[in-house]
Enzyme design. Structure first.
Site: not given
Ligand code: AP5
Length: 218
Positions: A13, A87, A126, A159, A170
């Protein structure tokens, strides 16, 4: 253009949002990035969120909805991409209600579909820049110099919630609480399902193909 990007942790994402906002001149609103900035700033919201984030659980809806409504209110007229929000079905309903108050709505929902085992490999590899937020991968998206950000030379970090154990939790949280959000949108909007197991370029081109119907690239 107002877009919601859905998908499991590690679906890509954040990676794809950076490309979308550049191409269409939109603002990237990542709930995870905003929460991490609140933690780094030592705010009350950041400290309330810490325990949930580190364990792989979701931060309570009421904290998130208020935080994201404030971010959306500041977004420019041209639009935004929501990453990591909504989410839960409650968050999605609250977002619809908030947008309807201003006569606005979400134009497109992109759902990045990825296998759990692909997620585990992506997350544990990552690395990100604590300064500019750029995201890399130790195997498939390497920086020019090992361990250093291409943009500003800052040392890359892992992270704390990217350990295998927390990634598994997760993913469980995603399947139980966030997958129903996809069905919520299917009943009210057009949802575009994308195969996010593909490489970064391929996923971007699938996304741009769909978004071309809403706005030209700038
Ligand atoms: P990346 O693009 O970083 O993936 P992502 O989907 O953004 O993953 P996140 O870990 O950021 O998502 P998340 O939803 O768990 O975390 P968030 O920060 O929102 O890619 C990942 C890796 O893969 C990278 O190294 C990239 O280079 C590689 N990659 C990407 N695409 C690729 C491809 N096509 N092929 C090969 N490699 C690839 O949330 C963190 C925490 O915050 C949650 O656990 C929760 O506690 C809290 N939180 C956040 N939002 C909410 C909400 N709305 N409600 C409640 N709690 C929340």
């Amino acid at each position: 253009m107002r877009i919601v990007l859905l998908g499991a942790p590690g679906a890509g994402k954040g990676t794809q949002c950076k490309r979308i906002v550049e191409r269409y001149s939109l603002v990237h609103l990542s709930s995870g990035d905003i929460l991490r900035a609140e933690r780094a700033a030592g705010s009350e919201l950041g400290s309330n969120a810490q325990e949930f984030m580190d364990s792989g659980a979701l931060v309570p809806d009421e904290l998130i909805v208020e935080m994201m409504a404030a971010a959306i209110a500041k977004a420019p007229e041209n639009g935004f991409v929501l990453d990591g929000f909504p989410r839960t079905v409650n968050q999605a309903a609250a977002l619809d209600k908030y947008m309807a108050g201003d006569g606005r709505k979400i134009d497109a929902v992109l759902n990045l579909v990825v296998d759990d085992e692909v997620v585990a490999a992506r997350m544990t590899g990552r690395r990100s820049c604590p300064e500019c937020g750029a995201v890399y991968h130790i195997e498939n998206l390497k920086p020019k110099v090992n361990g250093v950000c291409d943009n500003d030379g800052t040392e890359l970090v892992q992270r704390p919630d990217d350990t295998l154990e927390v990634v598994r939790r997760r993913l469980e949280t995603y399947h139980h609480q966030t997958e129903p959000v996809v069905d919520y949108y299917r009943s009210s909007s057009t949802v575009y399902d994308m195969d996010a197991n593909e490489d970064v370029e391929k996923v971007s081109s699938l996304i741009f193909e769909k978004l071309g119907a809403f706005a030209p690239a700038v």
